[in-house]
Write a protein that holds these residues in place. Structure first.
Motif, short mmCIF file in Angstrom:
data_model
loop_
_atom_site.label_atom_id
_atom_site.label_comp_id
_atom_site.label_asym_id
_atom_site.label_seq_id
_atom_site.Cartn_x
_atom_site.Cartn_y
_atom_site.Cartn_z
N ASN A 1 -66.54 -38.11 -23.22
CA ASN A 1 -65.21 -38.07 -22.57
C ASN A 1 -64.78 -37.24 -23.84
O ASN A 1 -65.20 -37.00 -25.10
N PRO A 2 -63.80 -36.42 -23.37
CA PRO A 2 -63.50 -35.13 -24.11
C PRO A 2 -62.47 -35.51 -25.17
O PRO A 2 -62.04 -34.72 -25.93
N TRP A 3 -61.73 -36.77 -25.26
CA TRP A 3 -60.80 -37.30 -26.16
C TRP A 3 -61.73 -38.37 -27.17
O TRP A 3 -62.66 -38.67 -27.07
N ASN A 4 -61.01 -38.46 -28.44
CA ASN A 4 -61.35 -39.48 -29.36
C ASN A 4 -62.54 -38.92 -30.42
O ASN A 4 -63.35 -39.47 -30.80
N ASP A 5 -62.25 -37.53 -30.50
CA ASP A 5 -63.14 -36.70 -31.53
C ASP A 5 -63.17 -37.46 -33.17
O ASP A 5 -62.03 -37.88 -33.59
N PRO A 6 -64.31 -37.43 -33.71
CA PRO A 6 -65.50 -37.24 -33.15
C PRO A 6 -66.53 -38.23 -32.62
O PRO A 6 -67.57 -37.88 -32.21
N TYR A 7 -65.91 -39.46 -32.32
CA TYR A 7 -66.77 -40.66 -31.81
C TYR A 7 -66.98 -40.59 -30.45
O TYR A 7 -67.49 -41.45 -29.93
N ASN A 8 -66.36 -39.49 -29.72
CA ASN A 8 -66.59 -39.20 -28.34
C ASN A 8 -67.96 -38.64 -28.22
O ASN A 8 -68.79 -38.77 -27.17
N ARG A 9 -68.58 -38.07 -29.35
CA ARG A 9 -69.78 -37.25 -29.10
C ARG A 9 -70.80 -37.99 -29.46
O ARG A 9 -70.84 -38.90 -30.51
N TYR A 10 -72.11 -37.78 -28.93
CA TYR A 10 -73.19 -38.70 -29.62
C TYR A 10 -73.63 -37.93 -30.92
O TYR A 10 -73.41 -36.76 -31.41
N PRO A 11 -74.08 -38.94 -31.44
CA PRO A 11 -74.48 -38.54 -33.14
C PRO A 11 -75.78 -37.64 -32.87
O PRO A 11 -76.44 -37.43 -31.72
N ASP A 12 -75.92 -37.04 -34.03
CA ASP A 12 -77.14 -36.01 -34.13
C ASP A 12 -78.28 -36.86 -34.15
O ASP A 12 -78.64 -37.66 -34.85
N PRO A 13 -79.28 -36.66 -33.29
CA PRO A 13 -80.21 -37.68 -32.81
C PRO A 13 -81.33 -37.41 -33.96
O PRO A 13 -82.27 -38.36 -34.13
N ARG A 14 -81.38 -36.50 -34.71
CA ARG A 14 -82.47 -36.17 -35.89
C ARG A 14 -81.70 -36.55 -37.25
O ARG A 14 -82.26 -36.30 -38.20
N GLN A 15 -80.55 -36.51 -37.49
CA GLN A 15 -79.59 -37.03 -38.57
C GLN A 15 -79.77 -36.00 -39.65
O GLN A 15 -80.24 -36.43 -40.80
N TRP A 16 -79.92 -34.54 -39.44
CA TRP A 16 -80.41 -33.87 -40.27
C TRP A 16 -79.32 -33.56 -41.52
O TRP A 16 -80.07 -33.27 -42.67
N THR A 17 -78.33 -33.84 -41.36
CA THR A 17 -77.44 -33.52 -42.50
C THR A 17 -77.59 -34.87 -43.54
O THR A 17 -77.80 -34.49 -44.87
N LEU A 18 -77.87 -36.06 -43.04
CA LEU A 18 -77.88 -37.36 -43.76
C LEU A 18 -79.68 -36.98 -44.43
O LEU A 18 -79.78 -37.46 -45.48
N LYS A 19 -80.33 -36.50 -43.81
CA LYS A 19 -81.80 -36.30 -44.19
C LYS A 19 -81.81 -35.35 -45.48
O LYS A 19 -82.71 -35.64 -46.33
N GLN A 20 -81.02 -34.29 -45.19
CA GLN A 20 -80.95 -33.29 -46.25
C GLN A 20 -80.57 -33.98 -47.60
O GLN A 20 -81.05 -33.77 -48.53
N ARG A 21 -79.45 -34.71 -47.46
CA ARG A 21 -79.19 -35.58 -48.96
C ARG A 21 -80.22 -36.49 -49.34
O ARG A 21 -80.35 -36.56 -50.64
N ILE A 22 -80.82 -37.26 -48.68
CA ILE A 22 -81.99 -38.11 -48.85
C ILE A 22 -82.85 -37.28 -49.43
O ILE A 22 -83.69 -37.58 -50.59
#
Length: 344
Positions: free
Chosen positions: A38-59
């Motif tokens: 769906n083009p509306w309701n950003d950012p929750y309209n988008r699928y999340p990063d399947p590899r979670q790279w930002t979170l993995k970088q912090r961990i």
């Protein structure tokens, strides 16, 4: 360790994993028309990063590993299930676990039609490395060890764990859900020395985030790649990733809470060991105490009537008569103590 190809189930080794829209495109763009979102309701309209790279970088920064050495899942239970599915041929191969310990290893094995061989701990709840190794055979793909252990609370003997790591040619999984409450170092620092080692941790305990369901597995990148191959594409949602990043940005908060829990653990253990209770309280390296109260089921039911819920472990191997008591706030712990006095 056997060659990784010989450990992984042949169908998994040859599997072509599903490739999502977010796997195929990496980078920045102003218009996304590739994932039927769906083009509306950003950012929750988008699928999340399947590899979670930002979170993995912090961990990775916090744990001293590389991001490709991390698997993130829906709690540690997802990693446990994926490990059994990736390595164990249903109806043919097996895992070895200790008992008493965390029950999900056996449940995940049962769900996947994999034999689960239990090896009893010693009388003082410690690890018998020889017995564990003797329980394994050529069809044993993984050994699961929980340290600090649940429900006993103690660290397993480190030298016994090393013995298993050095002499077992399959995967050794060390579940460290409670490691932040222990004075012993994590086995994450041992990954370079043991290519067959997988360490599980979680945000559920010390980080106070059981509700967001984020489990972590640390291992050699080759092992992590096997888990990524068979996981569901978007297994960690955006809300979880956002909250995890927020929590991991404040390590001081976590450290303060752990310090308070440890102080309460020692206070509660001392009080429960003395009159008027005089219970046997087992040593703990976790955020809970295993307490032998004698008539555990009756005591559990009496506490529930007073609005206090603990865990009845009376039916668990070697834990007859025991309740498992999580360390709460000082106020909560005092309510427990007063309730116990009234139940005696």
């Amino acid at each position: 360790m056997r060659e990784l190809k010989d450990l992984v189930r042949p169908n998994v080794w040859g599997l072509k994993p599903y490739s999502s829209a977010r796997d195929e495109f990496h980078g920045k763009a102003s218009v996304f028309l590739d994932a039927n979102e769906n083009p509306w309701n950003d950012p929750y309209n988008r699928y999340p990063d399947p590899r979670q790279w930002t979170l993995k970088q912090r961990i990775a920064e916090l744990k001293g590993v590389t991001p490709d050495s991390i698997f993130l899942g829906n709690g540690s239970d997802e990693a446990i299930d994926l490990l059994i599915r990736a390595f164990c041929e249903p109806g043919e191969e097996n895992i070895v676990v200790i008992a008493p310990s965390y029950g999900m290893y056996g449940v995940a094995a049962d769900v996947n039609n994999v034999e689960c061989r239990e090896v009893s701990l010693t009388a003082d709840f410690d690890l018998d490395a020889e017995a564990v190794l003797n329980a394994a055979d050529g069809r044993t793909k993984a050994i699961f060890l929980c340290s600090p252990n649940n429900p006993t609370g103690n660290n397993l003997d480190r030298e016994a764990i090393y013995t298993i790591l050095r002499h077992f040619d399959g995967i050794v999984v060390i579940d460290e859900a409670y490691i932040d409450f222990s004075a012993s170092p994590s086995f994450v620092g041992e990954l370079a020395d043991f290519p067959n080692l997988i360490v599980l941790q979680t945000l559920s305990k010390a980080w106070g985030a059981a509700a967001i369901r984020l489990g972590m597995a640390f291992a050699a990148p080759e092992l992590i790649a096997v888990l990524n191959k068979i996981k569901y594409p978007y297994n960690v949602n955006l809300l979880t990733q956002e909250k995890a990043l927020e929590l991991l940005g404040d390590t001081g908060r976590k450290d303060r809470q752990v310090k308070e829990i440890l102080a309460e653990r020692e206070r509660l253990a001392a009080l429960l060991s003395e009159p008027p209770f005089s219970y046997r309280v087992y040593p703990s390296d976790a955020n809970f105490l295993l307490v032998d109260v004698g008539r555990a089921t009756a005591m559990y039911e009496a506490l529930v009537e007073k609005g206090v819920v603990v865990r009845n472990r009376d039916n668990v191997r070697m834990c007859h008569g025991c309740l498992r008591v999580t360390i709460g706030t000082r106020e909560e712990n005092d309510i427990l103590l007063n309730a116990l006095k009234e139940c005696k």
